[in-house]
Design a protein around this motif. Structure first.
Motif, mmCIF file in Angstrom:
data_model
loop_
_atom_site.group_PDB
_atom_site.id
_atom_site.type_symbol
_atom_site.label_atom_id
_atom_site.label_comp_id
_atom_site.label_asym_id
_atom_site.label_seq_id
_atom_site.Cartn_x
_atom_site.Cartn_y
_atom_site.Cartn_z
ATOM 1 N N GLY A 39 0.797 -1.217 0.000
ATOM 2 C CA GLY A 39 0.000 0.000 0.000
ATOM 3 C C GLY A 39 0.829 1.266 0.000
ATOM 4 N N ARG A 40 0.176 2.383 -0.194
ATOM 5 C CA ARG A 40 0.872 3.668 -0.250
ATOM 6 C C ARG A 40 1.390 4.096 1.116
ATOM 7 N NH1 ARG A 40 -3.324 7.319 -3.770
ATOM 8 N NH2 ARG A 40 -3.921 5.718 -5.268
ATOM 9 N N ASP A 41 0.578 3.875 2.142
ATOM 10 C CA ASP A 41 0.996 4.252 3.486
ATOM 11 C C ASP A 41 1.822 3.123 4.084
ATOM 12 O OD1 ASP A 41 -0.416 6.629 3.355
ATOM 13 O OD2 ASP A 41 -2.264 5.664 4.032
ATOM 14 N N GLU A 56 0.414 -0.195 5.983
ATOM 15 C CA GLU A 56 -1.044 -0.246 5.900
ATOM 16 C C GLU A 56 -1.550 -1.679 5.853
ATOM 17 O OE1 GLU A 56 -4.572 1.284 2.893
ATOM 18 O OE2 GLU A 56 -2.547 2.088 2.709
ATOM 19 N N ARG A 57 -0.913 -2.504 5.039
ATOM 20 C CA ARG A 57 -1.193 -3.945 4.960
ATOM 21 C C ARG A 57 0.141 -4.657 4.799
ATOM 22 N NH1 ARG A 57 -6.136 -6.617 5.119
ATOM 23 N NH2 ARG A 57 -6.034 -7.491 3.040
ATOM 24 N N TRP A 58 0.138 -5.968 5.107
ATOM 25 C CA TRP A 58 1.402 -6.706 5.147
ATOM 26 C C TRP A 58 1.304 -8.007 4.368
ATOM 27 C CZ3 TRP A 58 5.776 -4.713 7.318
ATOM 28 C CH2 TRP A 58 5.595 -3.507 8.024
ATOM 29 N N GLU A 59 2.291 -8.199 3.520
ATOM 30 C CA GLU A 59 2.383 -9.446 2.758
ATOM 31 C C GLU A 59 3.321 -10.400 3.487
ATOM 32 O OE1 GLU A 59 3.066 -9.679 -1.763
ATOM 33 O OE2 GLU A 59 5.029 -10.219 -0.892
ATOM 34 N N VAL A 60 2.851 -11.614 3.709
ATOM 35 C CA VAL A 60 3.649 -12.640 4.377
ATOM 36 C C VAL A 60 3.816 -13.819 3.421
ATOM 37 C CG1 VAL A 60 3.775 -14.261 6.306
ATOM 38 C CG2 VAL A 60 2.842 -11.948 6.672
ATOM 39 N N ALA A 61 5.049 -14.088 3.044
ATOM 40 C CA ALA A 61 5.365 -15.255 2.215
ATOM 41 C C ALA A 61 5.919 -16.345 3.134
ATOM 42 C CB ALA A 61 6.391 -14.895 1.140
ATOM 43 N N TRP A 62 5.384 -17.548 2.994
ATOM 44 C CA TRP A 62 5.822 -18.624 3.878
ATOM 45 C C TRP A 62 5.882 -19.946 3.130
ATOM 46 C CZ3 TRP A 62 2.392 -22.680 5.231
ATOM 47 C CH2 TRP A 62 1.073 -22.497 4.809
#
Length: 438
Positions: free
Chosen positions: A134-136, A139-145
């Protein structure tokens, strides 16, 4: 507002963080790299192929750092959580006030099961990357596992709580002239039993709680044990309670003849150097700007928990050391959960950064090195009470504070029976009546 939250790690920190997040109504997923919960309390008899544990990403690298004989250096009364105590209940057949690691692991298993966390934990799920979307920022988080099938999956969460522990990646000091050394070197991360040091002259570098335990244990089988420690000027010489152990100042160098030379000028011929010198904070999965680990300072972090740039949706639980760990984990977790639900507000990003800089300034003014940023002594009580204030919990009672200070003195005494003497002393203080630990 409830959030989706990823918790990285299912040791004591991850389990209590998940419990507090669930209580606040958040949707929680816990990622655990190993095959069970418990984190550092899950004993692993294996050791790294490299005795110094130089590469934590090496194939077959061992997470655990427990030695076989390890017992807690805090009594049950201060090892549990506020509504799930370790005192007053036996989990794995070890009722001692200072139980062995098996008892603590069984306690954590019971805590995970009885609080409903176990079903939220994905075992053998290694987090490979955490990055903001996201821009901020944050704001959101990507988790690769990566799971058991070796396939990599990617999920998106509202927040991430990092609880991967910090007792795995060895911190090994650089000794001048170490290239002249031809004996054995090992970090305590890979120490399990004393037998490999039988009839040897051993130099132990470091005298924290584990260094104390290991040095005294090895002294039962070694020919000689020489402990090199900072701030030891007033304790130099033979240890009173031991026939074959001495305290020295720090290691100065390895001499041309291969002897280990200490800062006070003495030198010994040794067969092995065992580093009990602590661990490095290590977050290989974090993919973001504005957060660094420099000389074991993780920063900037507001009160050791929130990075101002990414708060509140990225947080860390469990970084402080030399404090009452389990209650500290619980208070940090309550704070994170309450902030994410909006019940508790954080200062502005600028305000948090200013507080971090003020902390650094005070450390520098007091002459404290950067590597002690997350060492809570001597201000551990003030910090714990500050956390309690944030979430409306009571301050630490005076008895627990006195107990912790007494324990610190016991460790420094180099009396390997301090744990067993504890109950005897309490009994004497109470006129011969044995007092329950609950």
């Amino acid at each position: 507002m409830p959030r989706t939250v990823a918790v990285v790690g299912a040791g004591a920190a991850g389990l209590v963080a998940a419990r507090e997040l669930l209580r606040e109504g958040h949707a929680v997923t816990v990622f655990e790299k190993s095959a069970r919960v418990g984190g550092t309390w899950a004993y692993d008899p294996r050791a790294d192929a490299d005795p110094l544990g130089s590469d934590p990403s090496a194939p077959g690298a061992v997470h655990g750092s427990l030695y076989a004989s390890l017992r807690t250096n805090l009594p049950r009364e201060v090892m549990g959580f506020s509504d799930f105590p370790l005192a007053g209940r036996v989990f794995a057949g070890d009722p001692r006030t200072f139980p062995g690691h098996q008892e603590v692991l069984a306690f954590l298993d019971a805590f995970a099961d009885e609080s409903g966390i176990a079903s939220r934990v994905r075992l053998r799920a290694e987090v490979l990357r955490v990055r903001p979307l996201g821009r901020d920022p944050g704001e959101r988080w990507e988790v690769a596992w990566r799971g058991e099938s070796d396939e990599v999956a990617v999920e998106v969460f509202d927040a991430v709580v990092v609880c991967n522990g910090h007792w795995t990646v060895p911190l090994v000091p650089k000794i001048r002239g170490i290239d002249k050394w031809h004996g054995k070197q090992m970090h305590s991360h890979n120490y399990r039993v004393p037998e490999p040091f039988r009839d040897q002259n051993v130099v132990i570098v470091g005298l924290g709680a584990s260094g104390n335990d290991i040095a005294l244990e090895i002294s039962h089988v070694a020919k000689e044990v020489h402990i090199a420690a900072r701030y030891s000027e007033n304790r130099l010489g033979k240890i009173e309670l031991k026939q074959n152990a001495w305290i020295h100042e720090e290691v100065d160098c390895i001499q041309d003849d291969g002897k280990v030379r200490f800062a006070e000028g003495s030198a010994v011929a040794a067969d092995a150097i065992l580093y009990c010198t602590g661990y490095r904070y290590h977050f290989p999965f974090l993919d973001l700007d504005g957060l660094t680990v420099d000389d074991n300072r993780v920063g900037p972090l507001y009160k050791h928990v929130f990075p101002p740039k990414y708060a509140p949706n990225l947080s860390f639980v469990g970084l402080p050391i030399k404090t009452i760990i389990f209650p500290s984990l619980e208070l940090e977790s309550k704070w994170v959960a309450a902030v994410l639900s909006g019940r508790v507000e954080l200062p502005s990003e600028e305000g948090m950064l200013a507080a971090v800089q003020e902390h650094y300034r005070r450390m520098e003014e007091a002459g404290r090195p950067k590597r002690h940023t997350h060492v809570m002594m001597p201000g551990w009580e003030e910090h714990m009470n500050w956390l309690a204030d944030q979430v409306g919990e009571p301050h630490l009672d005076a008895r627990r504070c006195e107990m912790f200070q007494k324990l610190f003195r016991c460790v420094l005494s180099l009396d390997e029976r301090y744990r067993d003497r504890w109950d005897e002393e309490v009994e004497e203080e109470n006129g011969g009546a044995r007092v329950s630990s609950d």
